[in-house]
Design a protein around this motif. Structure first.
Motif, PDB file in Angstrom:
ATOM      1  N   ASP A 258       8.353   9.385  -3.796  1.00  0.00           N
ATOM      2  CA  ASP A 258       8.131  10.800  -3.479  1.00  0.00           C
ATOM      3  C   ASP A 258       9.378  11.637  -3.745  1.00  0.00           C
ATOM      4  OD1 ASP A 258       5.476  10.514  -2.746  1.00  0.00           O
ATOM      5  OD2 ASP A 258       5.970  10.049  -0.672  1.00  0.00           O
TER       6      ASP A 258
ATOM      7  N   TYR B 191      -2.558   3.347 -10.239  1.00  0.00           N
ATOM      8  CA  TYR B 191      -1.206   3.564  -9.711  1.00  0.00           C
ATOM      9  C   TYR B 191      -0.831   2.466  -8.729  1.00  0.00           C
ATOM     10  CZ  TYR B 191       2.549   5.488  -6.871  1.00  0.00           C
ATOM     11  OH  TYR B 191       3.726   5.653  -6.191  1.00  0.00           O
ATOM     12  N   LYS B 192      -1.734   2.130  -7.813  1.00  0.00           N
ATOM     13  CA  LYS B 192      -1.439   1.122  -6.804  1.00  0.00           C
ATOM     14  C   LYS B 192      -1.139  -0.236  -7.439  1.00  0.00           C
ATOM     15  CE  LYS B 192      -3.983   3.279  -3.011  1.00  0.00           C
ATOM     16  NZ  LYS B 192      -5.120   3.172  -2.065  1.00  0.00           N
TER      17      LYS B 192
ATOM     18  N   ASP C  36       0.851  -1.196   0.000  1.00  0.00           N
ATOM     19  CA  ASP C  36       0.000   0.000   0.000  1.00  0.00           C
ATOM     20  C   ASP C  36       0.882   1.239   0.000  1.00  0.00           C
ATOM     21  OD1 ASP C  36      -1.884   1.948   0.226  1.00  0.00           O
ATOM     22  OD2 ASP C  36      -2.649   1.304   2.180  1.00  0.00           O
ATOM     23  N   PRO C  37       0.951   1.960  -1.120  1.00  0.00           N
ATOM     24  CA  PRO C  37       1.786   3.163  -1.179  1.00  0.00           C
ATOM     25  C   PRO C  37       1.216   4.326  -0.383  1.00  0.00           C
ATOM     26  CG  PRO C  37       0.559   2.917  -3.208  1.00  0.00           C
ATOM     27  CD  PRO C  37       0.295   1.680  -2.404  1.00  0.00           C
ATOM     28  N   GLY C  38      -0.030   4.182   0.062  1.00  0.00           N
ATOM     29  CA  GLY C  38      -0.641   5.228   0.865  1.00  0.00           C
ATOM     30  C   GLY C  38      -1.156   6.408   0.087  1.00  0.00           C
ATOM     31  N   ARG C  39      -1.175   6.302  -1.206  1.00  0.00           N
ATOM     32  CA  ARG C  39      -1.647   7.407  -2.043  1.00  0.00           C
ATOM     33  C   ARG C  39      -1.954   6.854  -3.423  1.00  0.00           C
ATOM     34  NH1 ARG C  39       3.613   7.045  -1.901  1.00  0.00           N
ATOM     35  NH2 ARG C  39       4.888   7.334  -3.765  1.00  0.00           N
ATOM     36  N   GLY C  40      -2.591   7.655  -4.235  1.00  0.00           N
ATOM     37  CA  GLY C  40      -2.843   7.279  -5.620  1.00  0.00           C
ATOM     38  C   GLY C  40      -4.088   6.448  -5.793  1.00  0.00           C
TER      39      GLY C  40
ATOM     40  N   TRP D  98       7.954   7.138  -7.528  1.00  0.00           N
ATOM     41  CA  TRP D  98       7.160   6.358  -6.576  1.00  0.00           C
ATOM     42  C   TRP D  98       7.662   6.528  -5.142  1.00  0.00           C
ATOM     43  CZ3 TRP D  98      10.157   3.102  -3.816  1.00  0.00           C
ATOM     44  CH2 TRP D  98      11.324   2.609  -4.412  1.00  0.00           C
TER      45      TRP D  98
ATOM     46  N   TYR E  19       2.341   0.000  -8.746  1.00  0.00           N
ATOM     47  CA  TYR E  19       3.259   0.064  -7.612  1.00  0.00           C
ATOM     48  C   TYR E  19       3.484  -1.324  -7.027  1.00  0.00           C
ATOM     49  CZ  TYR E  19       5.021   1.459  -2.989  1.00  0.00           C
ATOM     50  OH  TYR E  19       5.773   1.601  -1.844  1.00  0.00           O
TER      51      TYR E  19
END
Length: 387
Positions: free
Chosen positions: A230, A98-99, A90-94, A228, A102
């Motif tokens: 940041d 996108y996930k 879980d990238p925590g955004r998008g 990815w 990722y």
């Protein structure tokens, strides 16, 4: 990684794991063949095209990037060269798109590495070689994904080689160019990469194309800013990663040979230890091709000559075998192992709820729909496979 590691270093690892010279040659041939088993080669052999483990540059340039085309690309590159580390990350955004991309980022010591090695258990030297290629690439290709994606795989001007002692390296800016025929220039820090394309799904944004061959050079240490992350700097230390890859291959092949469980995060430094002072200088040497160094080391280890990789080897056996006996040839067993690996990875991606590799069919519940190229695997394996 390149032929130097997939062929010669894999032979060295097989020898240290207790395999005979002949077994080592079969294992390392399969490991290197993963980089060459394209649909073009399979068509020449009259073999199932679904067993492709790579795509040639010309094939990629002609590849579609619609939904079906992208799924085909992901099935090949994520299965054999950019094995996903965590399909539930879980990238925590998008958003969902996108996930899903990722979650295909490659890193070592994921659950799929364990499954890849266990899948090869009892399936012969060809399956072992394929597994070693996949395992090794999780170290070299980490931080990139086997899906075309600008946001995941792109690089920018902030790209530096780290030269000198690891505690206080000199930072040298790296420049990329799109000149496929020109060799990389180590002296001036000039490397060939894929052409920048702003299209998220452009084939130019597949894998580590935007970083050129830097991930494939064992000596390389570099720092860059992936989107990815940041745009926080990520440091890649190939000499250390390739060392871990080598020791992990020895552990994996020893487990397969001795019938013991393979555990991620385990490295057979005890068996490799007596050769460490000869291996680490090869890994750290600034050169485009380490084949001769690894070949010489392998011959010192085993006392046998190591022939150069020959893509034509085993082809005549396969071509001349009767239709019912092709699966029992060297290439036939390689093809079955490739189908099994692609099926397993596709199945795991699909089961995670990610459709970037397409649908996976459990033939025991849903029959043989869409599995024409996998009939041989179904007959032999009798387990879950995906189209």
């Amino acid at each position: 990684m390149q032929e130097d590691f997939h062929y010669y270093a894999t032979y060295c690892a097989a020898h240290l794991a207790g395999h005979s010279h002949e077994e080592g040659l079969e294992i390392c041939h399969a490991a290197q063949l993963v980089d060459l088993c394209s649909r073009t080669l399979l068509a020449k052999l009259g073999a199932p095209l679904a067993a492709a483990t790579t795509q040639l540059q010309l094939e990629l340039m002609e590849a579609r990037t619609d939904i079906l085309g992208l799924q085909d690309i992901v099935r090949i590159w994520s299965s054999f060269h950019f094995l996903p580390h965590d399909l539930a990350a879980d990238p925590g955004r998008g958003g969902r798109r996108y996930k899903n991309k990722y979650r295909l980022i490659c890193r070592p010591n994921g659950e799929l590495v364990r499954e890849t090695v266990e899948l090869a258990r009892g399936q012969g030297t060809q399956a072992c070689g394929i597994a070693m290629h996949v395992l090794a690439d999780t170290w070299a290709h980490q931080y990139f994904a086997g899906v075309p994606s600008l946001v995941i795989n792109n690089t920018n001007a902030h790209f530096f080689e780290l030269v000198g002692p690891s505690d206080a390296p000199e930072r040298r800016r790296i420049s990329f160019r799109h000149s496929p025929s020109a060799p990389d220039d180590l002296e001036h820090g000039l490397f060939t990469s894929s052409l920048y394309q702003s299209d998220e799904n452009s084939i130019m944004n597949l894998g580590h194309g935007r970083a050129g061959h830097l991930p494939d050079y064992s000596y390389a240490r570099y720092a860059y800013l992936p989107a990815w992350a940041d745009y926080e700097e990520v440091v890649k230390d190939n000499p250390s990663d390739y060392w871990h890859a080598f020791c992990q291959m020895v552990h994996a092949m020893r487990c397969l040979r001795e019938g013991t469980p393979f555990e991620v995060g385990t490295y057979d430094t005890e068996l490799v230890g007596p050769w460490e002072q000869q291996i680490r200088p090869i890994l750290a040497k600034r050169q485009l091709d380490a084949c001769e160094d690894w070949r010489a080391l392998g011959e010192r280890m085993s006392g046998h000559a190591i022939p150069a990789f020959d893509i034509e080897l085993h082809q005549r056996e396969y071509l001349e075998a009767p239709a019912g006996a092709k699966d029992d040839t060297y290439l036939g067993r390689f093809i079955l192992a490739a189908l099994a690996q692609k099926s397993m990875v596709t199945n795991r991606i699909h089961r995670s709820g990610n459709l970037l590799a397409g649908f996976s069919v459990d033939f025991e519940r849903q029959g043989l729909k869409g599995m024409r190229d996998f009939f041989a695997l179904v007959r032999r394996a009798g387990r879950e496979v995906g189209p």
